[in-house]
Scaffold this active site. Structure first.
Site, PDB file in Angstrom:
ATOM      1  N   GLY A   1      21.119  15.647  34.214  1.00 20.10           N
ATOM      2  CA  GLY A   1      22.439  16.203  33.912  1.00 20.10           C
ATOM      3  C   GLY A   1      23.161  16.437  35.217  1.00 20.10           C
ATOM      4  O   GLY A   1      23.864  15.561  35.730  1.00 20.10           O
TER       5      GLY A   1
ATOM      6  N   GLN B   1      48.778  50.490  29.502  1.00 18.63           N
ATOM      7  CA  GLN B   1      48.650  49.691  30.734  1.00 18.63           C
ATOM      8  C   GLN B   1      47.442  48.750  30.695  1.00 18.63           C
ATOM      9  O   GLN B   1      47.508  47.634  31.192  1.00 18.63           O
ATOM     10  CB  GLN B   1      48.528  50.609  31.946  1.00 18.63           C
ATOM     11  CG  GLN B   1      49.854  51.081  32.480  1.00 18.63           C
ATOM     12  CD  GLN B   1      49.725  51.676  33.872  1.00 18.63           C
ATOM     13  OE1 GLN B   1      48.631  51.732  34.440  1.00 18.63           O
ATOM     14  NE2 GLN B   1      50.847  52.094  34.420  1.00 18.63           N
TER      15      GLN B   1
ATOM     16  N   GLU C   1      31.164  17.666  33.166  1.00 20.22           N
ATOM     17  CA  GLU C   1      31.790  17.067  34.368  1.00 20.22           C
ATOM     18  C   GLU C   1      31.436  17.879  35.609  1.00 20.22           C
ATOM     19  O   GLU C   1      32.254  18.045  36.515  1.00 20.22           O
ATOM     20  CB  GLU C   1      33.302  16.985  34.201  1.00 20.22           C
ATOM     21  CG  GLU C   1      33.664  16.017  33.125  1.00 20.22           C
ATOM     22  CD  GLU C   1      34.676  14.987  33.554  1.00 20.22           C
ATOM     23  OE1 GLU C   1      34.974  14.852  34.751  1.00 20.22           O
ATOM     24  OE2 GLU C   1      35.156  14.289  32.668  1.00 20.22           O
TER      25      GLU C   1
ATOM     26  N   GLY D   1      39.032  43.399  16.263  1.00 22.46           N
ATOM     27  CA  GLY D   1      38.214  42.819  15.191  1.00 22.46           C
ATOM     28  C   GLY D   1      38.772  41.475  14.728  1.00 22.46           C
ATOM     29  O   GLY D   1      38.018  40.531  14.455  1.00 22.46           O
TER      30      GLY D   1
ATOM     31  N   THR E   1      28.737  21.353  36.366  1.00 22.00           N
ATOM     32  CA  THR E   1      28.760  22.783  36.021  1.00 22.00           C
ATOM     33  C   THR E   1      29.487  23.570  37.117  1.00 22.00           C
ATOM     34  O   THR E   1      29.731  23.052  38.212  1.00 22.00           O
ATOM     35  CB  THR E   1      27.321  23.334  35.900  1.00 22.00           C
ATOM     36  OG1 THR E   1      26.715  23.248  37.198  1.00 22.00           O
ATOM     37  CG2 THR E   1      26.482  22.568  34.892  1.00 22.00           C
TER      38      THR E   1
ATOM     39  N   THR F   1      30.182  11.943  24.917  1.00 23.08           N
ATOM     40  CA  THR F   1      31.382  12.122  24.097  1.00 23.08           C
ATOM     41  C   THR F   1      31.740  10.756  23.509  1.00 23.08           C
ATOM     42  O   THR F   1      31.835   9.770  24.254  1.00 23.08           O
ATOM     43  CB  THR F   1      32.530  12.666  24.969  1.00 23.08           C
ATOM     44  OG1 THR F   1      32.123  13.929  25.495  1.00 23.08           O
ATOM     45  CG2 THR F   1      33.823  12.831  24.182  1.00 23.08           C
TER      46      THR F   1
ATOM     47  N   CYS G   1      28.742   7.088  29.547  1.00 21.90           N
ATOM     48  CA  CYS G   1      27.387   7.613  29.369  1.00 21.90           C
ATOM     49  C   CYS G   1      26.658   7.660  30.710  1.00 21.90           C
ATOM     50  O   CYS G   1      26.086   6.648  31.149  1.00 21.90           O
ATOM     51  CB  CYS G   1      26.608   6.733  28.407  1.00 21.90           C
ATOM     52  SG  CYS G   1      27.487   6.340  26.888  1.00 21.90           S
TER      53      CYS G   1
ATOM     54  N   GLU H   1      21.542  12.062  30.972  1.00 18.02           N
ATOM     55  CA  GLU H   1      20.321  11.756  30.222  1.00 18.02           C
ATOM     56  C   GLU H   1      19.587  13.071  29.982  1.00 18.02           C
ATOM     57  O   GLU H   1      19.892  14.071  30.639  1.00 18.02           O
ATOM     58  CB  GLU H   1      19.438  10.797  31.036  1.00 18.02           C
ATOM     59  CG  GLU H   1      20.117   9.468  31.278  1.00 18.02           C
ATOM     60  CD  GLU H   1      19.233   8.474  32.023  1.00 18.02           C
ATOM     61  OE1 GLU H   1      18.070   8.823  32.355  1.00 18.02           O
ATOM     62  OE2 GLU H   1      19.703   7.353  32.251  1.00 18.02           O
TER      63      GLU H   1
HETATM   64  C1  LIG Z   1      30.137  18.750  24.749  1.00 14.01           C
HETATM   65  C2  LIG Z   1      29.559  17.948  25.853  1.00 14.01           C
HETATM   66  C3  LIG Z   1      30.128  16.734  26.177  1.00 14.01           C
HETATM   67  C4  LIG Z   1      29.594  15.963  27.206  1.00 14.01           C
HETATM   68  N1  LIG Z   1      30.110  14.724  27.463  1.00 14.01           N
HETATM   69  C5  LIG Z   1      29.490  13.926  28.351  1.00 14.01           C
HETATM   70  C6  LIG Z   1      29.916  12.573  28.511  1.00 14.01           C
HETATM   71  O1  LIG Z   1      30.860  12.119  27.870  1.00 14.01           O
HETATM   72  N2  LIG Z   1      29.239  11.780  29.377  1.00 14.01           N
HETATM   73  C7  LIG Z   1      28.185  12.253  30.098  1.00 14.01           C
HETATM   74  O2  LIG Z   1      27.623  11.485  30.873  1.00 14.01           O
HETATM   75  N3  LIG Z   1      27.749  13.529  29.971  1.00 14.01           N
HETATM   76  C8  LIG Z   1      28.375  14.367  29.110  1.00 14.01           C
HETATM   77  N4  LIG Z   1      27.926  15.654  28.945  1.00 14.01           N
HETATM   78  C9  LIG Z   1      26.801  16.141  29.735  1.00 14.01           C
HETATM   79  C10 LIG Z   1      27.228  17.153  30.798  1.00 14.01           C
HETATM   80  O3  LIG Z   1      27.938  16.514  31.810  1.00 14.01           O
HETATM   81  C11 LIG Z   1      25.960  17.880  31.306  1.00 14.01           C
HETATM   82  O4  LIG Z   1      25.528  18.737  30.259  1.00 14.01           O
HETATM   83  C12 LIG Z   1      26.222  18.666  32.569  1.00 14.01           C
HETATM   84  O5  LIG Z   1      26.430  17.806  33.641  1.00 14.01           O
HETATM   85  C13 LIG Z   1      25.073  19.615  32.931  1.00 14.01           C
HETATM   86  O6  LIG Z   1      23.845  18.977  32.902  1.00 14.01           O
HETATM   87  P1  LIG Z   1      22.613  19.627  32.092  1.00 14.01           P
HETATM   88  O7  LIG Z   1      23.135  19.974  30.752  1.00 14.01           O
HETATM   89  O8  LIG Z   1      21.455  18.715  32.168  1.00 14.01           O
HETATM   90  O9  LIG Z   1      22.288  20.976  32.846  1.00 14.01           O
HETATM   91  P2  LIG Z   1      21.255  21.162  34.055  1.00 14.01           P
HETATM   92  O10 LIG Z   1      21.540  20.166  35.106  1.00 14.01           O
HETATM   93  O11 LIG Z   1      19.882  21.218  33.494  1.00 14.01           O
HETATM   94  O12 LIG Z   1      21.666  22.598  34.591  1.00 14.01           O
HETATM   95  C14 LIG Z   1      21.209  23.798  33.985  1.00 14.01           C
HETATM   96  C15 LIG Z   1      21.700  24.977  34.824  1.00 14.01           C
HETATM   97  O13 LIG Z   1      21.132  24.873  36.144  1.00 14.01           O
HETATM   98  C16 LIG Z   1      22.177  24.898  37.097  1.00 14.01           C
HETATM   99  N5  LIG Z   1      21.832  24.046  38.251  1.00 14.01           N
HETATM  100  C17 LIG Z   1      21.315  22.790  38.232  1.00 14.01           C
HETATM  101  N6  LIG Z   1      21.151  22.340  39.481  1.00 14.01           N
HETATM  102  C18 LIG Z   1      21.589  23.306  40.320  1.00 14.01           C
HETATM  103  C19 LIG Z   1      21.703  23.435  41.735  1.00 14.01           C
HETATM  104  N7  LIG Z   1      21.349  22.454  42.550  1.00 14.01           N
HETATM  105  N8  LIG Z   1      22.192  24.596  42.246  1.00 14.01           N
HETATM  106  C20 LIG Z   1      22.564  25.608  41.423  1.00 14.01           C
HETATM  107  N9  LIG Z   1      22.495  25.545  40.077  1.00 14.01           N
HETATM  108  C21 LIG Z   1      22.018  24.392  39.531  1.00 14.01           C
HETATM  109  C22 LIG Z   1      23.395  24.341  36.371  1.00 14.01           C
HETATM  110  O14 LIG Z   1      24.607  24.715  37.004  1.00 14.01           O
HETATM  111  C23 LIG Z   1      23.223  24.970  35.012  1.00 14.01           C
HETATM  112  O15 LIG Z   1      23.701  26.284  35.004  1.00 14.01           O
HETATM  113  C24 LIG Z   1      28.476  16.442  27.940  1.00 14.01           C
HETATM  114  C25 LIG Z   1      27.906  17.691  27.610  1.00 14.01           C
HETATM  115  C26 LIG Z   1      28.418  18.427  26.574  1.00 14.01           C
HETATM  116  C27 LIG Z   1      27.760  19.726  26.225  1.00 14.01           C
END
Ligand SMILES: Cc1cc2nc3c(=O)[nH]c(=O)nc-3n(C[C@H](O)[C@H](O)[C@H](O)COP(=O)(O)OP(=O)(O)OC[C@H]3O[C@@H](n4cnc5c(N)ncnc54)[C@H](O)[C@@H]3O)c2cc1C
Length: 425
Positions: A155, A320, A405, A382, A407, A184, A148, A151
């Site tokens: 993220g 193709q 892990e 479809g 984005t 997760t 975990c 938050e």
């Molecule tokens: C199914 C699932 C399982 C998960 N499992 C875990 C887990 O086990 N443990 C855990 O700790 N977390 C977990 N997560 C959380 C996951 O790691 C985060 O959702 C992820 O790191 C992205 O953070 P965020 O959702 O807050 O997006 P944000 O950080 O809010 O990002 C939103 C958008 O802004 C972009 N962005 C943000 N900052 C920048 C920057 N500096 N430059 C360019 N673009 C930027 C991002 O790329 C993204 O497109 C999980 C999420 C999901 C959906």
């Protein structure tokens, strides 16, 4: 410039080749092939037939995890065996096959691995021995584990973690407060590895990782379970920490080491990498291998379909545009696998990721999975868009590999910083 020529005879070359082991090979050993085929059998016979059902139910497939535990595929010994392969290819090969079977069920089996990676990477020998087996439980009583870090407002920006850990000298315990998001296996695990801030002023350098066992600690509870686009057989939920108390020794690496590290940071000295980042760096190639498994499933299915389906009096693959799409799918999947294997080999052999090769592998494999599964839907027409065929599920499952892990954007940031040595924003 042409290659240097010499008078070395073919005989001398043959002798030299016989004397030395090959220094470079992409061929899997017999052991690795046996493990791959064994996991493939489980994926094909147990996971594939159950995949649609568990996706619709949106529940953790406990019977299948148990089945995997029975044959030694889920559990401490199995994971240790896959990890210990000196080439580093054990884990990616196993993950690719499992996620070829099904990504949601695959994540239910492999999700524990993130908590295990944190304990293995940051824990003391004693903590590794105690907590890693507890993450998996036993064959009769299987457990899963959760990592975990994220938050609601932290993220991509892990430095934004608001969960705090305060040390209570009077009771010799840590008191942890905060809310974790999207974990997760969050709330259904015994072992939770939680990233918390010990000193907010130090930003992410003031973070530490704590082991919180649900069966012992009070003040830890599951928040809402998240309903998702894909990976729906894997449980994702918020985790609440409300004056949650754990003994002093439950901080990974031990309290003494943590105090020393924080003292170094306060003096402006080097402190090593941050708690959450360490875990993500080591697990990225494995996560890339999962994406590869989904992409390969979609490619193989689309290839067979295109060879069967007839329109305009010929197989659709005879056009193709369809055949070239399949050729590119195969090409992209193989290219991504090479990056995954390289990073896995580097990680296992402690070759530093100087150009963020771990991020490269995860970024490429994630993008290939999203693209290849979308193309597979197109090839099925479809049928591809319906839930009667698995490719739409694979497409939904693949998308998460652009997000969790780190984005796709964050992976590019990591690579850009590594190659430039500059603090790209
Ligand atoms: C199914 C699932 C399982 C998960 N499992 C875990 C887990 O086990 N443990 C855990 O700790 N977390 C977990 N997560 C959380 C996951 O790691 C985060 O959702 C992820 O790191 C992205 O953070 P965020 O959702 O807050 O997006 P944000 O950080 O809010 O990002 C939103 C958008 O802004 C972009 N962005 C943000 N900052 C920048 C920057 N500096 N430059 C360019 N673009 C930027 C991002 O790329 C993204 O497109 C999980 C999420 C999901 C959906």
């Amino acid at each position: 410039m042409s290659a240097p020529t010499s008078a070395v005879s073919a005989e001398t070359l043959a002798e030299a080749a016989a004397e030395h082991e090959p220094v470079f090979s992409l061929a899997l050993t017999q052991d690795q092939r046996d493990i791959r085929d064994w996991v493939h059998g489980f994926a094909a016979d147990v996971m594939r037939p159950a995949a649609h059902d568990w996706d619709e139910r949106e529940e953790t497939p406990w019977p299948i995890i148990q089945e995997a535990a029975k044959i030694g595929l889920y559990g401490f010994e199995g994971m240790a065996q896959f990890f210990s392969d000196p080439s580093g290819l054990g884990l990616p090969v196993v993950n690719e096959e499992l996620f070829w079977g099904d990504a949601g069920i695959g994540m239910s089996i492999m999700g524990t691995g993130l908590a295990v990676a944190a304990i293995f990477g940051q824990g003391s020998g004693e903590q590794i021995g105690e907590w890693i087996p507890r993450c998996y439980g036993t064959v009769d009583e299987v457990k899963v584990a959760a990592f975990c870090a994220s938050e609601p407002n932290a993220g991509s920006d892990v430095s934004g973690v608001r969960t705090t850990a305060r040390f209570d000298e009077a009771t010799n315990e840590w008191v942890i407060n905060g809310q974790k998001a999207w974990a997760t296996n969050g709330g259904i695990s015994d072992v939770h590895v939680v990233i918390a801030s010990v000193d907010r002023e130090l930003g992410s350098k003031g973070h530490a990782a704590f082991v919180i066992p649900m069966s012992e600690a009070k003040g830890i509870s599951q928040g809402s379970k998240v309903s998702k686009h894909g990976l729906r057989a894997s449980h994702t939920a918020d985790v609440f920490l409300d004056d949650c108390r754990v003994p002093a020794g439950y901080v990974l690496g031990g309290k003494e080491k943590l105090d020393e590290r924080l003292a170094r940071v306060r003096e402006g000295k080097k402190s090593g990498s941050q708690a959450a980042m360490q875990t993500f760096e080591s697990s990225r190639p494995t996560v890339g291998a999962q994406a590869l498994g989904i992409a390969r499933a979609a490619y193989e299915y689309a290839l067979e379909y295109a060879k069967e389906r007839e329109q305009f009096g010929r197989k659709i693959i005879e056009n193709q545009s369809i055949a070239f799409t399949l050729a590119r799918m195969k090409l992209e999947i193989d290219a991504a696998r090479l990056l995954v294997w390289r990073a896995s080999w580097m990680g296992r052999n402690q070759v530093p990721f100087e150009n963020a090769e771990g991020s490269m592998s995860k970024l490429k494999a994630g993008e290939v999975a999203v693209w290849a599964t979308e193309r597979a839907i197109q090839i099925l027409g479809g049928n591809g868009y319906t839930r009667e065929f698995p490719v739409e599920r694979w497409h939904r499952d693949a998308k998460i590999y652009d997000i969790f892990e780190g984005t796709a954007e964050i992976q590019q940031l990591v690579i850009a910083r590594a190659i430039s040595g500059m603090h790209i924003k």
